[in-house]
Write a protein that holds these residues in place. Structure first.
Motif, PDB file in Angstrom:
ATOM      1  N   VAL A   1       0.855  -1.184   0.000  1.00  0.00           N
ATOM      2  CA  VAL A   1       0.000   0.000   0.000  1.00  0.00           C
ATOM      3  C   VAL A   1       0.888   1.229   0.000  1.00  0.00           C
ATOM      4  O   VAL A   1       1.876   1.284   0.739  1.00  0.00           O
ATOM      5  CB  VAL A   1      -0.912   0.028   1.247  1.00  0.00           C
ATOM      6  CG1 VAL A   1      -1.893   1.199   1.163  1.00  0.00           C
ATOM      7  CG2 VAL A   1      -1.655  -1.286   1.418  1.00  0.00           C
ATOM      8  N   GLY A   2       0.552   2.221  -0.813  1.00  0.00           N
ATOM      9  CA  GLY A   2       1.348   3.447  -0.803  1.00  0.00           C
ATOM     10  C   GLY A   2       0.602   4.617  -1.393  1.00  0.00           C
ATOM     11  O   GLY A   2      -0.221   4.443  -2.297  1.00  0.00           O
ATOM     12  N   PRO A   3       0.873   5.829  -0.899  1.00  0.00           N
ATOM     13  CA  PRO A   3       0.313   7.046  -1.493  1.00  0.00           C
ATOM     14  C   PRO A   3       1.326   7.740  -2.391  1.00  0.00           C
ATOM     15  O   PRO A   3       2.526   7.718  -2.126  1.00  0.00           O
ATOM     16  CB  PRO A   3       0.022   7.908  -0.254  1.00  0.00           C
ATOM     17  CG  PRO A   3       1.130   7.538   0.691  1.00  0.00           C
ATOM     18  CD  PRO A   3       1.518   6.108   0.390  1.00  0.00           C
ATOM     19  N   SER A   4       0.854   8.349  -3.471  1.00  0.00           N
ATOM     20  CA  SER A   4       1.677   9.215  -4.311  1.00  0.00           C
ATOM     21  C   SER A   4       2.902   8.464  -4.842  1.00  0.00           C
ATOM     22  O   SER A   4       2.750   7.484  -5.573  1.00  0.00           O
ATOM     23  CB  SER A   4       2.076  10.459  -3.510  1.00  0.00           C
ATOM     24  OG  SER A   4       2.587  11.457  -4.356  1.00  0.00           O
ATOM     25  N   LEU A   5       4.106   8.868  -4.473  1.00  0.00           N
ATOM     26  CA  LEU A   5       5.307   8.118  -4.863  1.00  0.00           C
ATOM     27  C   LEU A   5       5.209   6.669  -4.395  1.00  0.00           C
ATOM     28  O   LEU A   5       5.550   5.740  -5.146  1.00  0.00           O
ATOM     29  CB  LEU A   5       6.548   8.780  -4.262  1.00  0.00           C
ATOM     30  CG  LEU A   5       7.858   7.987  -4.355  1.00  0.00           C
ATOM     31  CD1 LEU A   5       8.292   7.824  -5.795  1.00  0.00           C
ATOM     32  CD2 LEU A   5       8.950   8.654  -3.516  1.00  0.00           C
ATOM     33  N   GLY A   6       4.740   6.455  -3.171  1.00  0.00           N
ATOM     34  CA  GLY A   6       4.580   5.087  -2.675  1.00  0.00           C
ATOM     35  C   GLY A   6       3.575   4.294  -3.477  1.00  0.00           C
ATOM     36  O   GLY A   6       3.715   3.074  -3.656  1.00  0.00           O
ATOM     37  N   GLY A   7       2.534   4.963  -3.987  1.00  0.00           N
ATOM     38  CA  GLY A   7       1.567   4.279  -4.836  1.00  0.00           C
ATOM     39  C   GLY A   7       2.158   3.868  -6.166  1.00  0.00           C
ATOM     40  O   GLY A   7       1.894   2.768  -6.676  1.00  0.00           O
ATOM     41  N   LEU A   8       2.977   4.754  -6.751  1.00  0.00           N
ATOM     42  CA  LEU A   8       3.670   4.405  -7.995  1.00  0.00           C
ATOM     43  C   LEU A   8       4.600   3.222  -7.777  1.00  0.00           C
ATOM     44  O   LEU A   8       4.649   2.286  -8.596  1.00  0.00           O
ATOM     45  CB  LEU A   8       4.455   5.628  -8.489  1.00  0.00           C
ATOM     46  CG  LEU A   8       5.328   5.427  -9.717  1.00  0.00           C
ATOM     47  CD1 LEU A   8       4.499   5.054 -10.933  1.00  0.00           C
ATOM     48  CD2 LEU A   8       6.160   6.694  -9.991  1.00  0.00           C
ATOM     49  N   ILE A   9       5.332   3.220  -6.673  1.00  0.00           N
ATOM     50  CA  ILE A   9       6.220   2.102  -6.351  1.00  0.00           C
ATOM     51  C   ILE A   9       5.418   0.830  -6.157  1.00  0.00           C
ATOM     52  O   ILE A   9       5.808  -0.248  -6.632  1.00  0.00           O
ATOM     53  CB  ILE A   9       7.049   2.441  -5.099  1.00  0.00           C
ATOM     54  CG1 ILE A   9       8.098   3.513  -5.439  1.00  0.00           C
ATOM     55  CG2 ILE A   9       7.733   1.200  -4.538  1.00  0.00           C
ATOM     56  CD1 ILE A   9       8.839   4.049  -4.240  1.00  0.00           C
ATOM     57  N   ALA A  10       4.280   0.932  -5.474  1.00  0.00           N
ATOM     58  CA  ALA A  10       3.437  -0.250  -5.256  1.00  0.00           C
ATOM     59  C   ALA A  10       2.966  -0.837  -6.578  1.00  0.00           C
ATOM     60  O   ALA A  10       2.949  -2.073  -6.755  1.00  0.00           O
ATOM     61  CB  ALA A  10       2.248   0.124  -4.376  1.00  0.00           C
ATOM     62  N   LEU A  11       2.593   0.017  -7.533  1.00  0.00           N
ATOM     63  CA  LEU A  11       2.159  -0.480  -8.838  1.00  0.00           C
ATOM     64  C   LEU A  11       3.294  -1.214  -9.545  1.00  0.00           C
ATOM     65  O   LEU A  11       3.083  -2.264 -10.169  1.00  0.00           O
ATOM     66  CB  LEU A  11       1.663   0.681  -9.698  1.00  0.00           C
ATOM     67  CG  LEU A  11       0.350   1.341  -9.257  1.00  0.00           C
ATOM     68  CD1 LEU A  11       0.081   2.591 -10.099  1.00  0.00           C
ATOM     69  CD2 LEU A  11      -0.823   0.368  -9.357  1.00  0.00           C
TER      70      LEU A  11
END
Length: 251
Positions: free
Chosen positions: A70-80
């Protein structure tokens, strides 16, 4: 596995973690150069490929195989990207970065630079005084949170101090100028893309582009939430995560 966004740290997740621990084992981490984590060596390129290698080594060291990420913003891109690489069992991306137009990216960078420099210019006595008042918190963090006046002073202060002092902020922004930060699909991993309806950094219209790129993704609006929704609505974020990860745990 909880990954934070740009300029943040693992404590970003503190309001949400107690709402998840009854049903999950939680690992929250600082990315290199953020929070308490040392930065990368100067010769190591700061890009998504390096992030994948670093996180893969962390998973191996922890004995974790394909966690729910799970991640937001940069963390969301990394999660994808972790999902695309087969390193994640499920992906929950909160307003993932990279689905912008060139004009939107310039706007986002202008807001982030202004927030970063504005916080760095605050002298310590002024910082303490301002964070302690609800109207000042709204001014300082209005681009990050929708309900910044209602956010408790301590986590807001911790988030702003991380933004002040993180050594990786500028280098990470430079790396984000690379076109096509995410391309392709994630066909074999459950993906949830959740977006704050009041996100002032990555406008929620970008969610449709992410969904078009990943057609099977579940798109979830987060009503009344800003770009960092964990302080805005921790119960809603915990519910979104649990609903997103439950099918993956049952598979």
């Amino acid at each position: 596995m909880l990954v934070h966004g740009l300029g943040c740290h693992q404590q970003t997740w503190d309001p949400v973690i107690p709402l998840l621990t009854d049903s999950s084992e939680i690992i929250a981490m600082d990315l290199p150069g953020f929070g308490q984590a040392p930065d990368l060596d100067p010769g190591v390129p700061r890009n998504l490929e390096t992030a994948m290698l670093w996180l893969g080594s962390v998973f191996t060291a922890l004995g974790v195989e394909r966690p729910d990420v799970v991640g937001p913003s940069l963390g969301g891109l990394i999660a994808l990207h972790l999902g695309q690489a087969g390193l994640a069992r499920s992906v929950t991306a909160l307003a993932p970065a990279g689905f912008w137009t060139p004009a939107e990216r310039r706007y986002t960078y202008a807001v982030l630079h202004a927030t970063h420099y504005g916080v760095r210019l605050l002298p310590e006595p002024a910082f303490e005084a301002l964070v302690g008042t609800a109207p000042a918190r709204a001014v300082l963090t209005g681009t990050l949170y929708d309900r910044s006046q209602a956010c408790p002073p301590q986590p807001v202060a911790a988030a702003l101090r991380t933004l002040q002092h993180t050594p990786a902020f500028k280098a990470t922004l430079r790396a984000g100028r690379t076109p096509g930060l995410f391309t392709g699909d994630i066909p074999d991993v459950p993906v949830t893309i959740a977006w704050g309806t009041r996100d002032r950094i990555l406008p929620p219209r970008q969610a449709a582009r992410a969904r078009a790129m990943i057609p099977q993704a579940r798109l979830v609006p987060l009503p009344g939430c800003g770009h960092v929704p964990m302080l805005d609505a921790p119960e809603l974020i915990a519910h979104t995560i649990l609903k997103a990860t439950q099918p993956a745990r049952q598979a």
